[in-house]
Structures are given as structure tokens and as C-alpha cells.
Design a protein around this motif. Structure first.
Motif, short mmCIF file in Angstrom:
data_model
loop_
_atom_site.label_atom_id
_atom_site.label_comp_id
_atom_site.label_asym_id
_atom_site.label_seq_id
_atom_site.Cartn_x
_atom_site.Cartn_y
_atom_site.Cartn_z
N ASP A 256 40.42 29.29 47.71
CA ASP A 256 38.83 30.51 46.95
C ASP A 256 39.45 31.30 46.82
O ASP A 256 39.95 32.16 47.21
CB ASP A 256 37.48 30.48 47.81
CG ASP A 256 36.44 30.36 46.73
OD1 ASP A 256 36.34 31.50 46.58
OD2 ASP A 256 36.24 29.34 46.10
N ARG A 257 39.00 31.75 45.11
CA ARG A 257 39.55 33.38 44.58
C ARG A 257 39.31 34.35 45.66
O ARG A 257 40.00 35.16 45.38
CB ARG A 257 39.15 33.36 43.19
CG ARG A 257 39.75 34.28 42.10
CD ARG A 257 39.56 33.73 40.84
NE ARG A 257 40.14 35.62 40.65
CZ ARG A 257 39.75 35.99 39.11
NH1 ARG A 257 39.01 34.73 37.80
NH2 ARG A 257 40.05 36.31 38.08
N ASP A 258 37.72 34.40 45.54
CA ASP A 258 37.47 35.46 46.40
C ASP A 258 37.34 35.61 47.63
O ASP A 258 38.03 36.77 48.45
CB ASP A 258 35.75 35.02 46.66
CG ASP A 258 35.33 35.25 44.95
OD1 ASP A 258 36.01 35.67 44.38
OD2 ASP A 258 33.96 34.52 44.95
N ASP A 259 38.09 34.32 48.37
CA ASP A 259 39.45 34.53 49.78
C ASP A 259 40.58 35.21 49.67
O ASP A 259 41.05 35.25 50.75
CB ASP A 259 39.44 33.73 50.67
CG ASP A 259 37.85 32.86 50.37
OD1 ASP A 259 36.83 33.11 51.15
OD2 ASP A 259 38.09 31.39 50.53
N VAL A 260 40.96 35.12 48.92
CA VAL A 260 42.05 35.86 48.32
C VAL A 260 42.22 37.70 48.68
O VAL A 260 41.77 38.12 47.58
CB VAL A 260 42.92 35.84 47.19
CG1 VAL A 260 44.87 36.17 47.07
CG2 VAL A 260 43.53 33.73 47.50
N PRO A 261 43.09 38.00 49.81
CA PRO A 261 43.33 39.74 48.69
C PRO A 261 43.55 39.89 47.74
O PRO A 261 43.74 39.12 46.68
CB PRO A 261 44.19 40.06 50.51
CG PRO A 261 44.37 38.21 51.07
CD PRO A 261 44.30 38.06 50.14
N ARG A 262 42.82 41.62 47.13
CA ARG A 262 42.93 42.02 46.41
C ARG A 262 43.48 43.23 46.18
O ARG A 262 42.39 43.90 47.28
CB ARG A 262 41.04 42.14 45.25
CG ARG A 262 40.70 40.87 45.13
CD ARG A 262 39.78 40.84 43.89
NE ARG A 262 39.08 39.75 44.34
CZ ARG A 262 37.75 39.81 43.67
NH1 ARG A 262 37.72 40.69 42.80
NH2 ARG A 262 37.29 38.36 43.63
N ILE A 263 44.76 43.40 46.10
CA ILE A 263 45.42 44.89 46.13
C ILE A 263 45.68 45.31 44.52
O ILE A 263 46.15 45.19 43.26
CB ILE A 263 46.64 44.23 46.77
CG1 ILE A 263 46.95 43.98 48.25
CG2 ILE A 263 47.21 45.89 46.55
CD1 ILE A 263 48.37 43.24 48.28
N TYR A 264 45.30 47.07 44.08
CA TYR A 264 44.80 46.84 43.83
C TYR A 264 46.25 48.29 43.53
O TYR A 264 46.14 48.60 44.37
CB TYR A 264 43.72 48.11 42.95
CG TYR A 264 41.75 47.01 42.85
CD1 TYR A 264 42.03 45.83 42.25
CD2 TYR A 264 41.59 47.19 44.09
CE1 TYR A 264 41.16 44.79 43.05
CE2 TYR A 264 40.38 46.90 44.41
CZ TYR A 264 40.05 45.50 43.42
OH TYR A 264 39.02 44.68 44.13
#
Length: 455
Positions: A256-264
Motif C-alpha cells: 500500500d502506498r502509505d506503507d512505503v517509506p517516504r524520503i524527502y
């Protein structure tokens, strides 16, 4: 003795982001080498032999410096060459690939229209689309190999349809032939899109052979190999080309998109490059430099089962452990730049750094072989950093910086401690921190999986 994965570098993981003070529990305080410089001294006293520059190593018959640390040089060359390709040639290469696929699609469409209009299909028409597919595969391979292997992907979208077309062309079954030409066109078009290229020939993140080279040599055990590749994230910046990216295994499409880590933010952004250069002091030597790379090894954030469990933050918050690479036209130039860099600070011998030994707490300085390998500190020139009968010896280097880390008072200049070595035409540096070598425990950290500690 052959260099092992764990004894080549042990590049200093003490530099985490831009932090300085690390815990010193279990610290050992070895006696300072006799005649060692005080931090920031410009040179040696008249009574002590010099130890700030490389020893007077014998040159070969042509006057060139001997090859230093060939295994590390070869591994570094492989990494740098691929990184520069991504920075410079990749855009044109993927454009060539997409154009090749588009031309093949155009040929299939043209043949399909002719078959439909003339209500017949010939063997020559089938061979025309076959030739178009092979031409596309060849053009794509010339552009992307050996970094990627596009040829088999294109042939897999063409060859299965050819057998069907040949069968029905021999029967002049136009209706069935049109159907198969439509399928071929759709299959080919699907691998020529920007989305397909971004996923399969990605440079953000990179997960092709460059990623494997960054971690080379990978463990031979499948389980350990999987843990290393799936658990490591690398930040890479080719500063000399204005390019930066991440390298790691992609997260699964099923997440799910919300489960993928987000690196800014960008990988090894310019401000972090400036911060590391400041820590390195005189090590950056721009004269005649061809390439400049920043690499940081971090743990790849795990995907969470719920949004709040997945990593979300800036790239620098990954606490990557950095290594710094400079490339020069040849080994002789690199040797000269190393001498200039070392003259800008002080050295305290050379050390073979063993990540496994240090992580186990057997030697907090990482200097287990300094006694047998380090004659430079005593003014000798018998030992060389490129000998093949033991682990690579790195210069233990330190210099003063503009402001101390602990107190922040301008009158108390801080000292940065790190490691530097020449490998062929490259200078590599790492482990720069306000904490001295002997005051670090387990400081290799994530870098133990990098090519610099495993060549």
C-alpha cells in the motif's frame, strides 16, 4: 595474503550526518606514538623524522609511482565508472531505447495496416516485423548494455508472436494475423513507456549492477546476500557532474502506498557535501581532479504495516555513513595530491582497519595491525600501503577545524580525525569525526557492507 572483505577499509562510520561526539564506553587509550605531531602542527620538529607525507616509495622503471592498493582501486573504478555513466550517458541511452521500441511499434502498425487493406498476409511481411524487433533489440542493447539488458525484454515481446504469424500467414488467415499483429504492437508499446523505463531501468533508485558494485563483494550465502541487499540504502552524489540519487532495492508493488517509506530531499544534498568537505579539511584537492563522489551507506527503512510505522523524513535523517572519493588523471597525480593533503594536517601512523574486530570490541582504535604495518610513524619507508601480504593500511589523519564540536568556542578549535588512502588514481577518505580513533566503539556501522570495506 589475500585481502578479505572485512580488512580492506573499515572506513570511519563515525561521521553520521554531521554529528561529532560519540559514546566512548569501553575506550582504550593507547600511548601516543613517539614523535607524533600535535594537532594542527604545520610540520615536524628538527629532531623527529617526518611522517606527514607518504613514505618515499620506489617508483617503477618509467618513474611512475607503484600501483597502490590495486584491489581497492579496481573496485572503486567500477563504482565510479558506473556512477558517471548514470550521471552523463543515461538520459541519451534511455532515449535511444525508447526510440528503438517506438520504431519497431511503428513497423508493426504499418504492416498491420497493409495486411488489413490488401486482405492478405505474406511471409515477407512477417519477416519484416521480425527484423524490426531484432533491430530494436540491437539498438537498445548498444545503448544500455552492460548496465542493463534490454535485448531479451524486447525479444520476449516479439518472438512468441512470430511463430503464430508464420503459421497463419502460410494459411493466409488474415483475420487471425491481424489479431496477432495487434497483440505484438501492444506488447512492444508497453515496454517503451516512461513508466516502464523508470521501473525497469531506474536511476532513482538505482538497483542494477552499480548497486551490487557498491556492496561488492556480496556474501555468497543466499540468505546473507539477501539481507545485505534488501537492508542497505546508499546515497550517491557525483558532485563533479551535479548528479545525485539513491541506490537500493525497490519496495514491492504490492505494498500500500502509505506503507512505503517516504524520503524527502535529494541524496547527499549540496549542503551536506559542503559540511563533509569542511570536516575533511585539506583532503579535498580540486587541482587536476576529474571526478568527486560522495557516498553514504544507511539502513534501508523497512516498510510498515501501517502508515505510522513507515519511515518518513529527510535523507540526512537516515544517518548514512559517508565515504569520499576523488579521481585524478593517473596514479602519479593522485600521489602528489595525497602528499599535499597530508601536509595540511598531521598523521599518526597508518592502520589496517578491521570492521569485524572493531565491532566485536577487540580493538577500539581499529589499529590491530598498526604495530607490524606502520613504520611510517617511525620514519621508515619499508612498509607501503599497497603491499599484498596484509590488509590495506590507511593514514590516520587529523587536522584542526574552524570551530570545536564540544564547546563551540572559537578559541578552542576542534580536531577532526579520519582516514585517507590512495588506491590507484583515487584518493579515498572516511571516518572524519571530532572523536579520536581510540575513542570510538563499533564506529564502522553500516559501512561494513560497502565496497570500500570489501574490495
Amino acid at each position: 595474503m589475500e585481502r578479505t572483505r572485512r580488512t580492506l577499509l573499515g572506513v570511519g562510520a563515525a561521521l553520521v550526518g554531521t554529528t561529532g561526539c560519540l559514546g566512548v564506553e569501553g575506550v582504550e587509550y593507547p600511548d601516543a606514538p613517539e614523535g607524533a605531531d600535535a594537532p594542527g602542527d604545520d610540520g615536524d620538529s628538527d629532531d623527529d623524522p617526518p611522517d606527514d607525507g607518504p613514505p618515499d616509495d620506489p617508483a617503477d622503471a618509467d618513474g611512475d609511482p607503484p600501483a597502490a592498493n590495486p584491489a581497492l582501486a579496481d573496485a572503486t573504478r567500477a563504482v565510479v565508472d558506473d556512477a558517471v555513466w548514470f550521471a552523463t550517458e543515461y538520459p541519451d541511452a534511455v532515449a535511444t531505447y525508447r526510440n528503438a521500441v517506438a520504431d519497431a511499434v511503428s513497423t508493426v502498425r504499418s504492416v498491420r495496416e497493409t495486411v488489413d487493406e490488401e486482405a492478405t498476409i505474406t511471409a515477407e511481411q512477417v519477416e519484416e516485423v521480425a527484423a524490426a524487433g531484432e533491430t530494436a533489440a540491437s539498438r537498445a542493447a548498444d545503448a544500455l548494455e552492460p548496465h542493463f539488458s534490454p535485448g531479451p525484454r524486447i525479444r520476449a515481446r516479439v518472438d512468441p508472436h512470430l511463430d503464430v504469424l508464420r503459421d497463419f500467414a502460410s494459411r493466409d488467415d488474415v483475420d487471425r494475423a491481424l489479431e496477432e499483429l495487434d497483440r505484438m504492437r501492444t506488447d512492444l508499446a508497453s515496454i517503451g513507456t516512461a513508466i516502464y523505463v523508470e521501473e525497469e531501468f531506474s536511476r532513482d533508485p538505482i538497483h542494477n549492477r552499480l548497486f551490487r558494485r557498491l556492496l561488492a563483494p556480496l556474501p555468497t550465502d543466499d540468505g546473507e546476500r539477501g539481507r545485505v541487499t534488501s537492508g542497505t540504502l546508499v546515497e550517491l552524489a557525483v558532485a563533479s557532474r551535479g548528479f545525485s540519487t539513491f541506490a537500493h532495492r525497490p519496495y514491492g508493488d504490492e505494498l500500500d502506498r502509505d506503507d512505503v517509506p517516504r524520503i524527502y530531499g535529494d541524496a547527499f544534498a549540496p549542503e551536506r557535501q559542503r559540511e563533509l568537505r569542511a570536516r575533511l579539511g585539506p583532503i579535498p584537492q580540486s587541482a587536476d581532479r576529474i571526478e568527486e563522489l560522495f557516498v553514504a551507506f544507511a539502513d534501508r527503512p523497512s516498510a510498515g504495516n501501517r502508515r505510522r510505522e513507515a519511515f518518513e523524513g529527510w535523507a540526512r535523517e537516515l544517518d548514512g555513513v559517508p565515504a569520499y572519493v576523488q579521481r585524478y588523471p593517473d596514479a602519479e597525480t593522485a600521489e602528489a595530491r595525497l602528499s599535499t593533503a597530508l601536509e595540511g594536517g598531521s598523521t599518526e601512523g597508518r592502520a589496517a582497519i578491521d570492521p569485524e574486530a572493531t565491532l566485536a570490541g577487540s580493538d577500539f582504535s581499529g589499529n590491530s595491525s598498526a604495530t607490524e604495518n606502520d613504520t611510517a610513524a617511525d620514519g621508515g619507508s619499508e612498509e607501503r600501503a599497497d603491499v599484498d601480504d596484509g590488509p590495506t593500511a590507511w593514514y590516520r589523519f587529523y587536522h584542526r577545524e574552524a570551530e570545536g564540536e564540544r564547546y563551540g568556542f572559537d578559541e578552542h578549535a576542534g580536531v577532526q580525525y579520519g582516514y585517507v588512502v590512495r588506491a590507484g588514481e583515487f584518493l579515498l577518505a572516511t571516518g572524519f569525526s571530532g572523536d579520536a580513533w581510540e575513542e570510538r566503539t563499533g564506529w564502522h556501522g553500516r559501512l561494513r557492507h560497502g565496497w570500500v570495506s570489501g574490495a
